[in-house]
Design a protein around this motif. Sequence first.
Motif, PDB file in Angstrom:
ATOM      1  N   GLU A   9       8.479  17.129   2.585  1.00  0.00           N
ATOM      2  CA  GLU A   9       8.921  15.732   2.602  1.00  0.00           C
ATOM      3  C   GLU A   9       7.970  14.816   3.361  1.00  0.00           C
ATOM      4  O   GLU A   9       7.981  13.592   3.137  1.00  0.00           O
ATOM      5  CB  GLU A   9      10.321  15.614   3.231  1.00  0.00           C
ATOM      6  N   VAL A  10       7.139  15.375   4.255  1.00  0.00           N
ATOM      7  CA  VAL A  10       6.236  14.511   5.028  1.00  0.00           C
ATOM      8  C   VAL A  10       4.789  14.615   4.552  1.00  0.00           C
ATOM      9  O   VAL A  10       3.905  13.993   5.140  1.00  0.00           O
ATOM     10  CB  VAL A  10       6.304  14.816   6.550  1.00  0.00           C
ATOM     11  N   PHE A  11       4.517  15.366   3.477  1.00  0.00           N
ATOM     12  CA  PHE A  11       3.133  15.516   3.019  1.00  0.00           C
ATOM     13  C   PHE A  11       2.524  14.167   2.632  1.00  0.00           C
ATOM     14  O   PHE A  11       1.439  13.810   3.095  1.00  0.00           O
ATOM     15  CB  PHE A  11       3.061  16.472   1.821  1.00  0.00           C
ATOM     16  N   THR A  12       3.200  13.417   1.767  1.00  0.00           N
ATOM     17  CA  THR A  12       2.677  12.106   1.373  1.00  0.00           C
ATOM     18  C   THR A  12       2.743  11.098   2.522  1.00  0.00           C
ATOM     19  O   THR A  12       1.790  10.329   2.719  1.00  0.00           O
ATOM     20  CB  THR A  12       3.412  11.570   0.127  1.00  0.00           C
ATOM     21  N   PRO A  13       3.827  11.062   3.320  1.00  0.00           N
ATOM     22  CA  PRO A  13       3.811  10.195   4.505  1.00  0.00           C
ATOM     23  C   PRO A  13       2.650  10.492   5.461  1.00  0.00           C
ATOM     24  O   PRO A  13       2.122   9.571   6.086  1.00  0.00           O
ATOM     25  CB  PRO A  13       5.166  10.494   5.160  1.00  0.00           C
ATOM     26  N   LEU A  14       2.253  11.758   5.570  1.00  0.00           N
ATOM     27  CA  LEU A  14       1.086  12.089   6.394  1.00  0.00           C
ATOM     28  C   LEU A  14      -0.167  11.401   5.864  1.00  0.00           C
ATOM     29  O   LEU A  14      -1.031  10.959   6.635  1.00  0.00           O
ATOM     30  CB  LEU A  14       0.874  13.604   6.414  1.00  0.00           C
ATOM     31  N   PHE A  15      -0.288  11.339   4.553  1.00  0.00           N
ATOM     32  CA  PHE A  15      -1.393  10.627   3.919  1.00  0.00           C
ATOM     33  C   PHE A  15      -1.375   9.170   4.371  1.00  0.00           C
ATOM     34  O   PHE A  15      -2.409   8.605   4.769  1.00  0.00           O
ATOM     35  CB  PHE A  15      -1.228  10.740   2.397  1.00  0.00           C
ATOM     36  N   ALA A  16      -0.187   8.558   4.336  1.00  0.00           N
ATOM     37  CA  ALA A  16      -0.059   7.166   4.771  1.00  0.00           C
ATOM     38  C   ALA A  16      -0.372   7.010   6.252  1.00  0.00           C
ATOM     39  O   ALA A  16      -0.954   6.007   6.678  1.00  0.00           O
ATOM     40  CB  ALA A  16       1.359   6.666   4.474  1.00  0.00           C
ATOM     41  N   MET A  17       0.026   8.000   7.054  1.00  0.00           N
ATOM     42  CA  MET A  17      -0.199   7.966   8.500  1.00  0.00           C
ATOM     43  C   MET A  17      -1.691   7.903   8.820  1.00  0.00           C
ATOM     44  O   MET A  17      -2.093   7.282   9.815  1.00  0.00           O
ATOM     45  CB  MET A  17       0.418   9.223   9.129  1.00  0.00           C
ATOM     46  N   ALA A  18      -2.502   8.510   7.966  1.00  0.00           N
ATOM     47  CA  ALA A  18      -3.956   8.442   8.139  1.00  0.00           C
ATOM     48  C   ALA A  18      -4.520   7.187   7.483  1.00  0.00           C
ATOM     49  O   ALA A  18      -5.320   6.455   8.079  1.00  0.00           O
ATOM     50  CB  ALA A  18      -4.609   9.686   7.539  1.00  0.00           C
ATOM     51  N   ARG A  19      -4.109   6.917   6.240  1.00  0.00           N
ATOM     52  CA  ARG A  19      -4.719   5.837   5.462  1.00  0.00           C
ATOM     53  C   ARG A  19      -4.373   4.450   5.974  1.00  0.00           C
ATOM     54  O   ARG A  19      -5.068   3.475   5.643  1.00  0.00           O
ATOM     55  CB  ARG A  19      -4.324   5.995   3.989  1.00  0.00           C
ATOM     56  N   ILE A  20      -3.351   4.310   6.823  1.00  0.00           N
ATOM     57  CA  ILE A  20      -3.045   3.013   7.405  1.00  0.00           C
ATOM     58  C   ILE A  20      -4.260   2.454   8.156  1.00  0.00           C
ATOM     59  O   ILE A  20      -4.446   1.239   8.247  1.00  0.00           O
ATOM     60  CB  ILE A  20      -1.817   3.110   8.367  1.00  0.00           C
ATOM     61  N   VAL A  21      -5.122   3.346   8.627  1.00  0.00           N
ATOM     62  CA  VAL A  21      -6.338   2.891   9.320  1.00  0.00           C
ATOM     63  C   VAL A  21      -7.257   2.173   8.336  1.00  0.00           C
ATOM     64  O   VAL A  21      -7.719   1.054   8.580  1.00  0.00           O
ATOM     65  CB  VAL A  21      -7.069   4.070   9.989  1.00  0.00           C
ATOM     66  N   GLY A  22      -7.524   2.826   7.200  1.00  0.00           N
ATOM     67  CA  GLY A  22      -8.370   2.202   6.189  1.00  0.00           C
ATOM     68  C   GLY A  22      -7.743   0.945   5.615  1.00  0.00           C
ATOM     69  O   GLY A  22      -8.422  -0.064   5.405  1.00  0.00           O
ATOM     70  N   TRP A  23      -6.435   1.007   5.350  1.00  0.00           N
ATOM     71  CA  TRP A  23      -5.743  -0.189   4.852  1.00  0.00           C
ATOM     72  C   TRP A  23      -5.935  -1.366   5.805  1.00  0.00           C
ATOM     73  O   TRP A  23      -6.215  -2.490   5.378  1.00  0.00           O
ATOM     74  CB  TRP A  23      -4.250   0.084   4.703  1.00  0.00           C
ATOM     75  N   SER A  24      -5.786  -1.095   7.095  1.00  0.00           N
ATOM     76  CA  SER A  24      -5.904  -2.166   8.091  1.00  0.00           C
ATOM     77  C   SER A  24      -7.309  -2.749   8.101  1.00  0.00           C
ATOM     78  O   SER A  24      -7.491  -3.975   8.153  1.00  0.00           O
ATOM     79  CB  SER A  24      -5.547  -1.626   9.482  1.00  0.00           C
ATOM     80  N   ALA A  25      -8.314  -1.869   8.055  1.00  0.00           N
ATOM     81  CA  ALA A  25      -9.701  -2.338   8.063  1.00  0.00           C
ATOM     82  C   ALA A  25      -9.992  -3.191   6.829  1.00  0.00           C
ATOM     83  O   ALA A  25     -10.650  -4.240   6.916  1.00  0.00           O
ATOM     84  CB  ALA A  25     -10.652  -1.142   8.127  1.00  0.00           C
ATOM     85  N   HIS A  26      -9.507  -2.771   5.671  1.00  0.00           N
ATOM     86  CA  HIS A  26      -9.750  -3.528   4.436  1.00  0.00           C
ATOM     87  C   HIS A  26      -8.991  -4.846   4.430  1.00  0.00           C
ATOM     88  O   HIS A  26      -9.488  -5.857   3.924  1.00  0.00           O
ATOM     89  CB  HIS A  26      -9.390  -2.678   3.217  1.00  0.00           C
ATOM     90  N   ARG A  27      -7.784  -4.855   4.980  1.00  0.00           N
ATOM     91  CA  ARG A  27      -7.043  -6.118   5.060  1.00  0.00           C
ATOM     92  C   ARG A  27      -7.792  -7.114   5.941  1.00  0.00           C
ATOM     93  O   ARG A  27      -7.949  -8.282   5.571  1.00  0.00           O
ATOM     94  CB  ARG A  27      -5.634  -5.885   5.608  1.00  0.00           C
ATOM     95  N   GLY A  70       0.813  -1.210   0.000  1.00  0.00           N
ATOM     96  CA  GLY A  70       0.000   0.000   0.000  1.00  0.00           C
ATOM     97  C   GLY A  70       0.847   1.261   0.000  1.00  0.00           C
ATOM     98  O   GLY A  70       0.544   2.239  -0.692  1.00  0.00           O
ATOM     99  N   ILE A  71       1.929   1.235   0.775  1.00  0.00           N
ATOM    100  CA  ILE A  71       2.834   2.387   0.833  1.00  0.00           C
ATOM    101  C   ILE A  71       3.463   2.634  -0.539  1.00  0.00           C
ATOM    102  O   ILE A  71       3.544   3.768  -1.012  1.00  0.00           O
ATOM    103  CB  ILE A  71       3.940   2.159   1.880  1.00  0.00           C
ATOM    104  N   GLY A  72       3.894   1.558  -1.199  1.00  0.00           N
ATOM    105  CA  GLY A  72       4.487   1.698  -2.518  1.00  0.00           C
ATOM    106  C   GLY A  72       3.525   2.298  -3.513  1.00  0.00           C
ATOM    107  O   GLY A  72       3.902   3.123  -4.357  1.00  0.00           O
ATOM    108  N   SER A  73       2.262   1.918  -3.425  1.00  0.00           N
ATOM    109  CA  SER A  73       1.243   2.470  -4.314  1.00  0.00           C
ATOM    110  C   SER A  73       0.990   3.946  -4.021  1.00  0.00           C
ATOM    111  O   SER A  73       0.931   4.782  -4.926  1.00  0.00           O
ATOM    112  CB  SER A  73      -0.058   1.674  -4.157  1.00  0.00           C
ATOM    113  N   LEU A  74       0.837   4.268  -2.746  1.00  0.00           N
ATOM    114  CA  LEU A  74       0.527   5.651  -2.356  1.00  0.00           C
ATOM    115  C   LEU A  74       1.657   6.602  -2.708  1.00  0.00           C
ATOM    116  O   LEU A  74       1.427   7.785  -2.971  1.00  0.00           O
ATOM    117  CB  LEU A  74       0.251   5.712  -0.852  1.00  0.00           C
TER     118      LEU A  74
END
Length: 452
Positions: free
Chosen positions: A402-420, A266-270
Motif C-alpha cells: 500500500e505504500v509502494f507508490t506513496p514512497l515514489f511520491a515521498m521521493a519525487r516531491i523533491v523534483g516536483w518542488s524544484a520544477h515548480r 502531481g500526486i493524482g498523475s503519479l
Amino acid sequence: MNNEELTQILSDSIAFTSNIDKNLFTKMGVKRGLRNEDHSGVLAGLTRIGDVVGYERQEDGSLKPIPGKLYYRGLDVEELVAGIQKENRLGFEETIFLLLSGRLPLKEELEATKSLIAETMPLNHMATMNILALQGKNIMNILARSVLELYCYDENPDDISPNNLIHQSINLIAKFPTIIAYAYQVLRHDVRGRSLHVRLPHPEKSVAENFLFMMKGPNKYTELDIKILDLALILHAEHGGGNNSTFSVRVTSSTETDTYSAIAAGIGSLKGPLHGGANVKVMGMLEDMKKNISDWEDANQVDEYLRKILRKEAFDKTGLIYGLGHAVYTISDPRTGLLKEMARDLAKEKGREKEFALMELIENRIVEVFRESKKSNAKANVCVNVDFYSGFVYDAIGLPTEVFTPLFAMARIVGWSAHRIEEMNFSSKRLIRPAYKNVRELQGFIPINERK
C-alpha cells in the motif's frame, strides 16, 4: 426513464463520441502522447534541473541507443551515489539541497538542511486528527487530500515569491513521510483491525529512518534497511521535466495557482498504474512466477512463462511484462544497477537469496524473450527499469504494498518542488496551453419534438 437507463444511454454513446480514427493523428501531424514517430519525447520546455539520457540523435536524425544516464543539476547520479557511499553516509537530504539549490551543500549547509527537515516533519494536532479521521484504502488519495488541507494551515498559501516557494517546498518534503506513515496506520487499523500506532518522528533521525520508525516502530529495522531506502529515495527524487507527474505539476504551476494545488495534481498523475504503480505489478508478477515455475533455476521454464505473459496467457493477461522498458532508457536504466547491487546484500540479510537469483535470471532472459516474441530488432532496445527491483526492496525491508507508490511520491516531491519553482520563476513565463484539433462534423439544432 430511471437513473440506470439514463446512465446506460450515456455510457452507450461513449463508443461513438470518443472514437477518433487513428489515421487522423498522422494526417494532421498530431504527436500522440507527446511522442515523436521515433518514440522520443516532443520538446515542450527547457530546464536546468534534471536530464534523462537513453540515446543520441545522429546527423541523419536517427536515434542511437546508449547506456542510460541520469543527471541531477548536471551531476551524474551514479557519481553522486558513489561519493555518498564512499563516505558511508546517507544522502537523501543532500539530494534535496542539490535539487533545490543547484549545487552540492557545504558541510554546515547539509547539517542545517537535515535539522530543518527533521524539525518540520511533525504534523500539528489538527492535521494529525484529520488524517486519522480520513476513510479510504488508497494512501495516494489520502496524501492528495492531506496536501490540499495543508493549504489551510499556511499563513501565506498563495504567495509565489521565491522565499515562500522554498518554505512551502521544505514543508511538503518533510511532511510527506509523516502523512504516508499515519495514513497507513489508519488503513491498517480500520481494514485489518490492528492496533493504531501514531509515532512522532525523531529530530535526530534521517528521513529514511524516521519513515521506517513511524511505519514499523523501534528496533524493527536494520542499518541496511535504512541505507537502501535512502538510496531508493535518492534515485526516485527527480527524472526530468517530461515525466507525466512532473509535467502535470509544471502545467498546473504555469497558471500561478498555489503550491498545494500543483503538488496535488502531481500526486493524482503519479497514482495512475501506468506511471507510479509499476513496482506493485512487478511484485504481483514475481509472486505468480514463483507459484508456476517449479525450478527457479531453469531458464527454459522462465522463458516459457515470459512467453505466456506476452501471449496474454499468464498473470494479468495484458501482454505486458512489468519492469521492462522505459520511455527514454534503451540499453540500461542507471537507477536499476545502483539499486540492484544493494538489493543483493539485502537479499542475503533477509534470507531471500533464492528469490533474488530468480529475479536476476528473469532479468537476463527477459530482453531476449521479448525480442524473439516481437520477431523484430526495431523494439529490441529495451531494458529492465528501476521498478523491477524497487518492489522487491520495499517488500524485503518489511514495507506493505500500500505504500509502494506513496514512497515514489515521498521521493519525487523533491523534483516536483524544484520544477515548480523553476516554472514560477522563468523570465519569460507563459501559461502552458497546447492545442487540440476538433474532428467532429458540424450539426444543426433540431427542435425537441422532431428528434429521433
